[in-house]
Design a protein around this motif. Structure first.
Motif, PDB file in Angstrom:
ATOM      1  N   ALA A  74       0.810   5.753   0.300  1.00 17.00           N
ATOM      2  CA  ALA A  74       0.110   6.865   0.538  1.00 17.00           C
ATOM      3  C   ALA A  74       0.906   7.952   0.364  1.00 17.00           C
ATOM      4  CB  ALA A  74      -0.328   6.732   2.148  1.00 17.00           C
ATOM      5  N   PRO A  75       0.185   9.288  -0.116  1.00 19.50           N
ATOM      6  CA  PRO A  75       0.880  10.269  -0.449  1.00 19.50           C
ATOM      7  C   PRO A  75       1.474  10.961   1.124  1.00 19.50           C
ATOM      8  CG  PRO A  75      -1.449  10.626  -0.430  1.00 19.50           C
ATOM      9  CD  PRO A  75      -1.174   9.216  -0.200  1.00 19.50           C
ATOM     10  N   LEU A  76       2.567  11.553   0.877  1.00 19.68           N
ATOM     11  CA  LEU A  76       3.199  12.361   1.992  1.00 19.68           C
ATOM     12  C   LEU A  76       4.095  13.755   1.430  1.00 19.68           C
ATOM     13  CD1 LEU A  76       3.995  12.661   5.190  1.00 19.68           C
ATOM     14  CD2 LEU A  76       6.056  11.066   4.355  1.00 19.68           C
ATOM     15  N   ARG A 128      -0.285  11.397  11.623  1.00 20.97           N
ATOM     16  CA  ARG A 128      -0.818  10.158  10.692  1.00 20.97           C
ATOM     17  C   ARG A 128      -1.349   8.926  11.332  1.00 20.97           C
ATOM     18  NH1 ARG A 128       0.364  11.447   5.305  1.00 20.97           N
ATOM     19  NH2 ARG A 128       1.010  13.657   5.269  1.00 20.97           N
ATOM     20  N   GLN A 158       3.475   3.637  -8.427  1.00 19.57           N
ATOM     21  CA  GLN A 158       3.880   5.075  -8.586  1.00 19.57           C
ATOM     22  C   GLN A 158       4.935   4.952  -9.625  1.00 19.57           C
ATOM     23  OE1 GLN A 158       2.515   7.686  -7.571  1.00 19.57           O
ATOM     24  NE2 GLN A 158       1.031   6.662  -6.122  1.00 19.57           N
ATOM     25  N   ALA A 208       0.966  -1.194  -0.035  1.00 21.72           N
ATOM     26  CA  ALA A 208       0.016  -0.086   0.027  1.00 21.72           C
ATOM     27  C   ALA A 208       0.981   1.251   0.032  1.00 21.72           C
ATOM     28  CB  ALA A 208      -0.796   0.052   1.279  1.00 21.72           C
ATOM     29  N   LEU A 234       3.867   1.454   2.654  1.00 21.47           N
ATOM     30  CA  LEU A 234       3.409   1.177   4.185  1.00 21.47           C
ATOM     31  C   LEU A 234       3.481  -0.315   4.104  1.00 21.47           C
ATOM     32  CD1 LEU A 234       0.006   3.064   4.140  1.00 21.47           C
ATOM     33  CD2 LEU A 234       2.384   3.733   4.679  1.00 21.47           C
ATOM     34  N   TRP A 244       5.951  10.066  -0.867  1.00 18.13           N
ATOM     35  CA  TRP A 244       5.228   8.923  -0.866  1.00 18.13           C
ATOM     36  C   TRP A 244       5.454   7.971   0.315  1.00 18.13           C
ATOM     37  CZ3 TRP A 244       0.591   8.994  -3.915  1.00 18.13           C
ATOM     38  CH2 TRP A 244       0.576   9.755  -4.881  1.00 18.13           C
TER      39      TRP A 244
END
Length: 333
Positions: free
Chosen positions: A25-27, A278, A176, A23, A49, A46
Motif C-alpha cells: 500500500a502507498p504511504l 490508517r 513495486q 499486499a 503488509l 510503501w
C-alpha cells in the motif's frame, strides 16, 4: 548457516500457493498524507503488509519452507517438530506442521503475549512456557529435542527459515519494481538475512532497524562478532533475541546494508500513528521499521522509493483503541 539467492528462489517455488501473496500500500505521498507526509517529504513510501500473512507474521514463509522441505525429503521424525519462540515463529511452525499433519511442540517464555499463546493452542500445538526470555525457551526446546527425537527448528538461525523469509523481498520487487530502499525490523536476523540476499540481487538498499535496548545486530556489527546483548524493549516479545546469527552479521556488513536504532518512544508513536491514520494494528516489532522514518533516524532522499516491511500483527489492540487520536501517549509495559 549459508544462504544464496538460489535458496530464496527455491523457497519461493516451494511455498507458492500455500502462503498469502504480499499486499503493498502507498504511504507518504506529500504533506497531505496525514502523519507520514512530513516524514517522507519528497520521497515515495510503501507499506509491505506482511502482517496479513497466515498466523499474522512473515514467519509462515520460513516455517512452511522448513517443514515442507523435511517432509519431502522423508526427514520428519514421528515426534514431529519442536521450536522455541517469542510467539510468532511458534505460531508459524504450528501452522506449517498442521498443514503437513505433523505434531508441533512450541516452547515460549512465560512473558509471551497471551494472544500468541492462545493461538498456538488453537493451531493444535503443545505449548510449554519456560523462563522469561527467548534464550531460556530455546535451551529447554533443545533439551526436549534431544530426549524426544523431535526435529529442532529455529526461529531464525536456519537456511531454510531465512530463505523462506527472503521471499517477502521477491514479492515486493514484483509488486513495486522500482523500490530503492527497504526498511526491516531485526531481532535474530532471519528476515533480514533473507531480504538482504534478495535485495542484493535486485540492487536494493536495506536499512535494518532495532530498538536501542534490544539490538543484537547493531551490537554485533559494532563488536565485529556475535555478542550477547541485554533485552529490554517494548518490542522484545518479537525482537528479543540475545544474539543474531553469524549469517546475519555477515550480511549486515555488506555495502548495501545500513543499521540504525530507534527509541521505544518512537516505536510506540509509529505504531499508534498507523492505527490513528490508517486503522492498521501491528506489533511493536512491525512498527519498529517505520519508526526509523517517522522519528527522523532515517531520512529518505527526494524521489527515493522506500518500502517498510510491517512484519507482524499478533498483538492486543486494546491499548490503541483506548487512546485513539493520541499517538504520543506512552504505553504501560
Amino acid at each position: 548457516m549459508t544462504i544464496s539467492f538460489k535458496d530464496v528462489r527455491a523457497a519461493a517455488d516451494r511455498i507458492a500457493g500455500h502462503t498469502r501473496p504480499l499486499a503493498v500500500a502507498p504511504l507518504g505521498d506529500g504533506a497531505s498524507d496525514g502523519a507520514f507526509g512530513d516524514a517522507f517529504g519528497g520521497a515515495e513510501g510503501w507499506l509491505a503488509l506482511e502482517f496479513m500473512q497466515h498466523t499474522g507474521s512473515f514467519k509462515a514463509r520460513g516455517a512452511f519452507n522448513f517443514v515442507s522441505s523435511h517432509v519431502e525429503a522423508g526427514l520428519m521424525p514421528d515426534a514431529g517438530v519442536v521450536i522455541a519462540s517469542g510467539g510468532n515463529a511458534g505460531l508459524a511452525c504450528a501452522w506449517a506442521a498442521a498443514r503437513h499433519g505433523v505434531a508441533a511442540t512450541v516452547f515460549v517464555p512465560e512473558t509471551a503475549p497471551a494472544v500468541k499463546v492462545d493461538k498456538l493452542r488453537q493451531l493444535g500445538a503443545t505449548v510449554r512456557q519456560v523462563g522469561t526470555e527467548y534464550a531460556q525457551a530455546l535451551a529447554a526446546s533443545q533439551e526436549f529435542a534431544a530426549g524426544s527425537g523431535a526435529l529442532q527448528s529455529h526461529a531464525y538461525d536456519h537456511p531454510l527459515v531465512a530463505a523462506g523469509a527472503g521471499t517477502v523481498m521477491e514479492e515486493l520487487i514484483e509488486a513495486q519494481p522500482g523500490i530503492d530502499t527497504v526498511l526491516v525490523s531485526v531481532g535474530g536476523g532471519g528476515l533480514f538475512t533473507g531480504i538482504a540476499v534478495s535485495a542484493l540481487e535486485h540492487g536494493v538498499r536495506v536499512v535494518t532497524v532495532e530498538p536501542e535496548r534490544c539490538c543484537a545486530l547493531y551490537s554485533a556489527l559494532d563488536a565485529g562478532a556475535v555478542v550477547d546483548v541485554p533485552v529490554d524493549s517494548v518490542a522484545a516479545d518479537a525482537l528479543g533475541a540475545r544474539r543474531v546469527s553469524e549469517t546475519a552479521l555477515e550480511w549486515g556488513g555488506k555495502e548495501h546494508v545500513r543499521s540504525v536504532l530507534v527509541t521505544d518512544e518512537a516505536i510506540v508513536s509509529a505504531r499508534r500513528a498507523l492505527w490513528d491514520d490508517r486503522r492498521l494494528v501491528v506489533e511493536h516489532a512491525a512498527a519498529t521499521a517505520l519508526a526509523a522514518v517517522t522519528s527522523g533516524v532515517y531520512v529518505p532522499s527526494p524521489g527515493e522509493r522506500v518500502a517498510v516491511i510491517l512484519c507482524g500483527a499478533n498483538t492486543d489492540p486494546s491499548d490503541l483503541t483506548q487512546h485513539t487520536g493520541d499517538r504520543n501517549q506512552g504505553e504501560a509495559r
